[in-house]
Design an enzyme around this catalytic site. Structure first.
Site, PDB file in Angstrom:
ATOM      1  N   LYS A   1       0.847  -1.196   0.000  1.00 38.34           N
ATOM      2  CA  LYS A   1       0.000   0.000   0.000  1.00 38.34           C
ATOM      3  C   LYS A   1       0.884   1.248   0.000  1.00 38.34           C
ATOM      4  CE  LYS A   1      -1.109   2.169   3.728  1.00 38.34           C
ATOM      5  NZ  LYS A   1      -0.037   2.672   4.630  1.00 38.34           N
TER       6      LYS A   1
ATOM      7  N   LYS B   1      -3.331  -9.572  10.554  1.00 35.82           N
ATOM      8  CA  LYS B   1      -3.407  -9.647  12.020  1.00 35.82           C
ATOM      9  C   LYS B   1      -4.478 -10.655  12.430  1.00 35.82           C
ATOM     10  CE  LYS B   1      -2.257  -4.725  12.459  1.00 35.82           C
ATOM     11  NZ  LYS B   1      -1.133  -4.439  13.319  1.00 35.82           N
TER      12      LYS B   1
ATOM     13  N   GLU C   1      -1.480   5.984  17.604  1.00 39.88           N
ATOM     14  CA  GLU C   1      -0.070   5.607  17.709  1.00 39.88           C
ATOM     15  C   GLU C   1       0.671   6.630  18.557  1.00 39.88           C
ATOM     16  OE1 GLU C   1       1.534   3.778  13.838  1.00 39.88           O
ATOM     17  OE2 GLU C   1       0.283   5.419  13.171  1.00 39.88           O
TER      18      GLU C   1
ATOM     19  N   HIS D   1      -6.460   0.573   6.089  1.00 34.27           N
ATOM     20  CA  HIS D   1      -6.605  -0.092   7.392  1.00 34.27           C
ATOM     21  C   HIS D   1      -7.954   0.184   8.072  1.00 34.27           C
ATOM     22  CE1 HIS D   1      -2.503  -0.687   6.576  1.00 34.27           C
ATOM     23  NE2 HIS D   1      -1.991   0.332   7.228  1.00 34.27           N
TER      24      HIS D   1
HETATM   25  C1  BG6 Z   1       1.236   1.623   7.927  1.00 39.99           C
HETATM   26  C2  BG6 Z   1       1.285   3.126   7.877  1.00 39.99           C
HETATM   27  O1  BG6 Z   1       0.517   1.113   6.837  1.00 39.99           O
HETATM   28  O2  BG6 Z   1       0.596   1.232   9.137  1.00 39.99           O
HETATM   29  C3  BG6 Z   1       2.044   3.667   9.071  1.00 39.99           C
HETATM   30  O3  BG6 Z   1       1.915   3.534   6.666  1.00 39.99           O
HETATM   31  C4  BG6 Z   1       1.438   3.159  10.351  1.00 39.99           C
HETATM   32  O4  BG6 Z   1       2.071   5.082   9.053  1.00 39.99           O
HETATM   33  C5  BG6 Z   1       1.285   1.643  10.314  1.00 39.99           C
HETATM   34  O5  BG6 Z   1       2.290   3.526  11.416  1.00 39.99           O
HETATM   35  C6  BG6 Z   1       0.486   1.152  11.509  1.00 39.99           C
HETATM   36  O6  BG6 Z   1       0.506  -0.252  11.501  1.00 39.99           O
HETATM   37  P1  BG6 Z   1       0.373  -1.080  12.857  1.00 39.99           P
HETATM   38  O7  BG6 Z   1       0.354  -2.501  12.414  1.00 39.99           O
HETATM   39  O8  BG6 Z   1       1.549  -0.711  13.702  1.00 39.99           O
HETATM   40  O9  BG6 Z   1      -0.924  -0.618  13.477  1.00 39.99           O
END
Ligand code: BG6
Length: 522
Positions: free
Chosen positions: A178, A212, A246, A270
């Site tokens: 992506k 996941k 995050e 996502h």
């Molecule tokens: C990625 C994004 O696809 O997903 C990032 O480009 C982000 O910016 C990440 O930090 C988050 O993934 P996860 O699995 O840590 O929630």
């Protein structure tokens, strides 16, 4: 996706069946995996550790090889050495030296620019040799772990070099990282471009959230149990909150991120994956097309936010400096690769509605951002209150609605809150919680999340990948917001401090409806 099977270990007793057990998924067939962008972060942190884990679980064919393609000038030996060191750092469990060496022995490297025809000639030679040495039967899959700007061109060049045509019984596939496109128009154009070279069943558009366990479990929870589906609708559900917060900033990715922003980076992929799995109708089977049909329908049913709606129902933010876990965190504009006057958003909150019978009138509040107070990913389903309150010692406002929380990260599990009698002479109601935690029940087997995606790609199972119409439907939700935001650049950035829960306007999106964001411990 490996077939859904019944497995019921008792809490704290038997662990989840080991991947090598008799009822486990079968080993992949022979093939070569070609990684474009082989010297990048994704290869080191996720892809190689995932391949190692698959080999350790005995899921990878012995007739397997890897060809790394990158712009660095490595020899194969140098590249093996780099991967060996990276594996040491990023493997999800202690390395077994024999297994590591087994993997390293089947890794090769081709250096060159992605737009240089001579590089594709060298790649074809390397593939023929790998084929002979490892008996991989001419089956190749190309993983494009590069900047998305190269996707179209690499596909064309692989086509021109005749590396992706399927004949003589072998298969050829391309996995695209992506983001697939940067808005609706570019996603459509890229779909058109790659489909000139490939058929849809050769195209694997990845979204790592689908790797996941807890995300896959949404489907099992909804459709593997009889008791939830009857209440999974507007009659019983008041609203749904989906949050992916995050604590990290943009790290080394300032250059990419500043072009993208949180809306593009997180929402069409996502967040909308989480939304579609939570809200889709039951598919007629677990075949990839049946699941995609339902996901696609729900994505198309999301009400597009027009001009005025964007002003009311979409909030953007950018972090300033602040404190996270007691440490000073710089503002976004001070991050490496980010212009000092950047207007790129690092936070998004949205209120979305779905126009279908099941969800009419149920709001979906979505919140995602960087440098927030806690790392937390969850889907919270808030049910309507009981229709009549019988307990005069408990004020109505104290009766908490039932909530079902699907925890995706960092905790993995599901919890349900409900009212219970507070012990004592009075009839008072308190809120209690029933928890299911993945690790308590199944034990934990550390993984990168990419194992199942790589495994499925080799097996040709597209269920956990995005079909063209799903990608376009995701962009259709987001593109009108991008248009309005582009026309009205933000004036008050930065508008939230690192370590907070985002800009105050994000609260207004939900408090206006007499609801509140769930409080997560920071
Ligand atoms: C990625 C994004 O696809 O997903 C990032 O480009 C982000 O910016 C990440 O930090 C988050 O993934 P996860 O699995 O840590 O929630």
């Amino acid at each position: 996706m490996p077939p859904i099977e019944q497995a019921a270990p008792a809490p704290g007793q038997a662990q989840a069946p080991s991947p090598a057990a008799a009822d486990s998924p079968r080993q992949t067939g022979p093939c070569v995996m070609v990684i474009f962008g082989a010297t990048g972060d994704l290869t080191a942190r996720k892809l190689m550790p995932a391949l190692y884990n698959l080999a350790k679980s005995n899921l990878l064919s012995r007739e397997f090889a890897i060809v790394g393609v990158g712009r660095n000038d490595y020899t194969t030996d140098q590249f093996r050495e780099v991967i060996s060191q990276k594996l040491q750092s990023f493997a999800t469990s202690a390395l077994d030296n024999d297994l590591r060496d087994w993997l390293l022995r089947r890794i090769y490297y081709v250096g060159g620019m992605f737009d240089d025809p001579a590089m594709y000639t060298r790649l074809a030679t390397a593939l023929t040799e790998a084929d002979k040495t490892h008996n991989t039967h001419g089956n190749y899959f190309f993983y494009l772990a590069t900047s998305p700007v190269f996707f179209g061109d690499i596909t064309d060049r692989l086509g021109a070099a005749e590396l992706v045509c399927e004949k003589d019984g072998h298969w050829r596939r391309i996995i695209y990282e992506k983001p697939f496109g940067s808005d609706l128009e570019s996603a459509k154009a890229l779909n058109r471009q790659v489909r000139k070279v490939l058929t849809e069943n050769q195209i694997f558009r990845i979204d790592h959230y689908l790797g996941k366990e807890t995300v896959q479990n949404i489907l099992v929870f909804r459709f593997g149990n009889g008791i939830f589906e009857p209440i999974w609708n507007r009659r019983y559900i008041d609203h749904i909150q989906i949050m992916v917060t995050e604590t990290v900033g943009v790290e080394q990715r300032g250059g990419y991120f500043d072009m993208a922003g949180t809306l593009r980076d997180m929402v069409p992929n996502h967040l909308l994956q989480l939304l579609s799995l939570t809200t889709m109708e039951p598919p007629i089977s677990f075949s990839s097309d049946a699941v995609h049909d339902e996901q696609s329908k729900i994505l198309h049913a999301i009400q597009p936010l027009g001009g005025e709606d964007v002003l009311h129902n979409a909030v953007r933010g950018q972090y300033g400096e602040g404190t996270i876990s007691g440490e000073h965190a710089p503002g976004y504009r001070a991050e490496q690769g980010v212009p000092a006057d950047s207007r790129t958003e690092t936070f998004v909150a949205l209120k979305l509605m779905i126009d279908n019978w099941r969800w009419a009138g149920v709001p979906f509040y979505i919140r995602t951002g960087k440098r927030l107070a806690a790392r937390h990913t969850e889907i919270a389903i808030q049910f309507k209150r009981a229709p009549l309150v019988l307990f005069r010692d408990t004020p109505v406002s104290d009766l908490k609605p039932n909530e079902l929380i699907m925890n995706i990260a960092p905790d993995e599990g599901i919890s349900l809150t409900f009212g219970a009698k507070v012990p004592g002479a009075q009839m008072r109601v308190g809120s209690v919680q029933m928890d299911f935690n993945y690790t308590d029940y199944f034990g934990s087997s550390p993984s990168t999340g990419y194992e199942v995606l790589l495994y499925d790609a080799v097996m040709g199972d597209q269920t956990l990948f995005q079909r063209a119409d799903m990608v376009e439907a995701g962009w259709s939700v987001v593109s009108p917001i991008l248009d309005v935001w582009k026309a009205l650049p933000p004036r008050m950035f930065p508008n939230y401090a690192s370590g907070s829960w985002g800009p105050k306007e994000a609260d207004e999106i939900i408090t206006r409806d007499d609801r509140a964001w769930r409080r997560i411990k920071g």
